[in-house]
Design a protein around this motif. Structure first.
Motif, PDB file in Angstrom:
ATOM      1  N   ILE A 180      67.174  35.548  40.216  1.00  0.00           N
ATOM      2  CA  ILE A 180      67.119  34.760  41.453  1.00  0.00           C
ATOM      3  C   ILE A 180      67.212  35.706  42.644  1.00  0.00           C
ATOM      4  O   ILE A 180      67.774  36.805  42.540  1.00  0.00           O
ATOM      5  CB  ILE A 180      68.254  33.698  41.534  1.00  0.00           C
ATOM      6  N   SER A 234      74.499  33.179  33.372  1.00  0.00           N
ATOM      7  CA  SER A 234      75.680  33.709  34.059  1.00  0.00           C
ATOM      8  C   SER A 234      76.977  33.192  33.433  1.00  0.00           C
ATOM      9  O   SER A 234      78.062  33.642  33.792  1.00  0.00           O
ATOM     10  CB  SER A 234      75.641  33.352  35.551  1.00  0.00           C
ATOM     11  N   TYR A 266      70.021  41.696  45.612  1.00  0.00           N
ATOM     12  CA  TYR A 266      68.940  41.643  44.614  1.00  0.00           C
ATOM     13  C   TYR A 266      68.539  43.059  44.175  1.00  0.00           C
ATOM     14  O   TYR A 266      68.485  43.350  42.976  1.00  0.00           O
ATOM     15  CB  TYR A 266      67.745  40.902  45.203  1.00  0.00           C
TER      16      TYR A 266
HETATM   17  N1  LIG Z   1      57.856  37.226  41.391  1.00  0.00           N
HETATM   18  C1  LIG Z   1      57.953  38.493  41.730  1.00  0.00           C
HETATM   19  O1  LIG Z   1      57.264  38.975  42.649  1.00  0.00           O
HETATM   20  C2  LIG Z   1      58.919  39.417  41.021  1.00  0.00           C
HETATM   21  C3  LIG Z   1      58.871  40.781  41.314  1.00  0.00           C
HETATM   22  C4  LIG Z   1      59.743  41.657  40.669  1.00  0.00           C
HETATM   23  C5  LIG Z   1      60.623  41.175  39.731  1.00  0.00           C
HETATM   24  N2  LIG Z   1      60.657  39.829  39.435  1.00  0.00           N
HETATM   25  C6  LIG Z   1      61.620  39.383  38.446  1.00  0.00           C
HETATM   26  O2  LIG Z   1      60.943  38.706  37.412  1.00  0.00           O
HETATM   27  C7  LIG Z   1      61.805  37.702  36.859  1.00  0.00           C
HETATM   28  C8  LIG Z   1      61.082  36.377  36.873  1.00  0.00           C
HETATM   29  O3  LIG Z   1      60.792  36.047  38.207  1.00  0.00           O
HETATM   30  P1  LIG Z   1      59.766  34.911  38.640  1.00  0.00           P
HETATM   31  O4  LIG Z   1      59.100  35.412  39.838  1.00  0.00           O
HETATM   32  O5  LIG Z   1      58.976  34.446  37.481  1.00  0.00           O
HETATM   33  O6  LIG Z   1      60.809  33.799  39.124  1.00  0.00           O
HETATM   34  P2  LIG Z   1      60.858  32.216  38.958  1.00  0.00           P
HETATM   35  O7  LIG Z   1      59.488  31.658  38.869  1.00  0.00           O
HETATM   36  O8  LIG Z   1      61.778  31.751  40.022  1.00  0.00           O
HETATM   37  O9  LIG Z   1      61.547  32.039  37.511  1.00  0.00           O
HETATM   38  C9  LIG Z   1      62.868  32.424  37.309  1.00  0.00           C
HETATM   39  C10 LIG Z   1      63.271  32.051  35.896  1.00  0.00           C
HETATM   40  O10 LIG Z   1      64.651  32.381  35.714  1.00  0.00           O
HETATM   41  C11 LIG Z   1      65.349  31.207  35.263  1.00  0.00           C
HETATM   42  N3  LIG Z   1      66.733  31.262  35.721  1.00  0.00           N
HETATM   43  C12 LIG Z   1      67.189  31.343  36.988  1.00  0.00           C
HETATM   44  N4  LIG Z   1      68.526  31.359  37.003  1.00  0.00           N
HETATM   45  C13 LIG Z   1      68.922  31.298  35.706  1.00  0.00           C
HETATM   46  C14 LIG Z   1      70.175  31.267  35.068  1.00  0.00           C
HETATM   47  N5  LIG Z   1      71.334  31.294  35.762  1.00  0.00           N
HETATM   48  N6  LIG Z   1      70.224  31.191  33.721  1.00  0.00           N
HETATM   49  C15 LIG Z   1      69.070  31.145  32.998  1.00  0.00           C
HETATM   50  N7  LIG Z   1      67.849  31.171  33.546  1.00  0.00           N
HETATM   51  C16 LIG Z   1      67.783  31.239  34.891  1.00  0.00           C
HETATM   52  C17 LIG Z   1      64.532  30.048  35.852  1.00  0.00           C
HETATM   53  O11 LIG Z   1      64.709  28.829  35.151  1.00  0.00           O
HETATM   54  P3  LIG Z   1      65.774  27.693  35.590  1.00  0.00           P
HETATM   55  O12 LIG Z   1      65.647  27.477  37.049  1.00  0.00           O
HETATM   56  O13 LIG Z   1      65.400  26.520  34.744  1.00  0.00           O
HETATM   57  O14 LIG Z   1      67.115  28.226  35.197  1.00  0.00           O
HETATM   58  C18 LIG Z   1      63.126  30.570  35.633  1.00  0.00           C
HETATM   59  O15 LIG Z   1      62.725  30.366  34.278  1.00  0.00           O
HETATM   60  C19 LIG Z   1      63.075  37.724  37.706  1.00  0.00           C
HETATM   61  O16 LIG Z   1      64.062  38.488  37.057  1.00  0.00           O
HETATM   62  C20 LIG Z   1      62.629  38.397  38.979  1.00  0.00           C
HETATM   63  O17 LIG Z   1      63.683  39.022  39.635  1.00  0.00           O
HETATM   64  C21 LIG Z   1      59.814  38.947  40.048  1.00  0.00           C
END
Ligand SMILES: NC(=O)c1ccc[n+]([C@@H]2O[C@H](COP(=O)([O-])OP(=O)(O)OC[C@H]3O[C@@H](n4cnc5c(N)ncnc54)[C@H](OP(=O)(O)O)[C@@H]3O)[C@@H](O)[C@H]2O)c1
Length: 258
Positions: A99, A71, A162
């Motif tokens: 997030i 960001s 979101y």
């Molecule tokens: N899990 C689901 O069911 C789901 C479903 C649909 C879409 N998604 C999407 O898939 C993606 C990954 O989700 P996830 O479920 O794996 O989430 P997660 O486990 O919470 O991982 C999120 C990742 O984003 C990084 N991150 C967060 N804020 C950031 C920032 N400001 N700058 C750089 N990196 C940042 C985090 O690392 P740090 O905290 O170290 O920054 C982490 O590596 C997201 O875009 C999410 O919206 C997930």
């Protein structure tokens, strides 16, 4: 089979996975590295990105960890500058940082709530596309994969910033694909349904909500993060050479029966 393997081969290429430290992003980082690319794992936590990079290197592949908050424009510029200094080119960008810390009714949302999520999930992806896009334009090619969400296509209760950000990411994917096609850059999106990660851990702990969601998924379970890798790898490689501006849903059949 041989042709298929060749099409997914990323040997000698350089990939940045933003949000690569945990969950889906970690799985994508490992998957892209296994296909031969040098992977730069980026997220806010220096320890986490170094840990995933070390994991990749221990498997015999090439990786670096670079801490960056997507960001913040100064972080994104530094990230891209460091990658160029180390690797000279960027073939693949995966915008996975995301997030969703709020679960509020729309009327209770503050402008700060809105900005908090938009700044990472939409503005962050724009900043990364812009900076990496300049490099890809100069080198006349590249692939960008944006990780959006199936909720962007059908909405969800108490998820306004979101879903709006993720819908914006789909529109950005389509528009960039059109604008950058002439530069040899392809831009596509993956829209996961529910995946077992930190992002969904709160929901999974609430037995009532978890059961209601599971009942709507024909496969009857959440995805493992590794189940998002195959499609991402397809879009990141020459296997998808005639595909751009598309969004692909990976949701265990959820949307099929809505
Ligand atoms: N899990 C689901 O069911 C789901 C479903 C649909 C879409 N998604 C999407 O898939 C993606 C990954 O989700 P996830 O479920 O794996 O989430 P997660 O486990 O919470 O991982 C999120 C990742 O984003 C990084 N991150 C967060 N804020 C950031 C920032 N400001 N700058 C750089 N990196 C940042 C985090 O690392 P740090 O905290 O170290 O920054 C982490 O590596 C997201 O875009 C999410 O919206 C997930």
């Amino acid at each position: 089979m041989g042709q298929e393997r060749k099409a997914h081969d990323l040997a000698g290429q350089v990939a940045i996975v933003i949000g690569g430290s945990r969950g889906i992003g970690r799985a994508i980082s490992l998957g892209i590295a296994a296909s031969g690319a040098h992977v730069v794992v980026a997220s806010r936590s220096p320890e986490s990105v170094d840990s995933v990079a070390a994991e990749i290197k221990a498997l015999g592949h090439r990786a670096d960890g670079i801490a960056a908050d997507v960001s913040r424009i100064e972080d994104v510029e530094r990230l891209v500058g460091e990658v160029r200094n180390r690797c000279d080119r960027i073939d693949v960008l995966v915008n996975n940082a995301g997030i969703n810390p709020l679960f509020k009714r729309p009327e209770a949302l503050t402008p700060e709530d809105w900005d908090l999520i938009m700044n990472v999930d939409l503005r962050g992806a724009f900043l990364a596309c812009r900076e990496v896009g300049k490099v890809m334009i100069a080198q006349r090619g590249g692939r960008i994969v944006n990780i959006t969400s199936a909720t962007a296509l059908h909405g969800t209760k108490r998820g306004l910033p979101y879903t709006a950000a993720k819908a914006g990411l789909i529109a950005m994917t389509q528009t960039l694909a059109a604008d950058w096609c002439s530069h040899g850059i392809r831009v596509n999106a993956v829209a996961p349904g529910y995946v077992t990660t930190d992002l969904t851990s709160g929901m999974m702990k609430n037995a009532g909500i978890y059961r209601r969601v599971l009942d709507k998924i024909p496969m009857g379970r959440f995805a493992d993060p590794e189940e998002i890798v195959g499609l991402t790898l397809y879009l990141a490689s020459e296997a998808s050479s005639y595909v751009t501006g598309q969004v692909f849903v990976v949701d265990g059949g959820y949307a099929a029966i809505r």
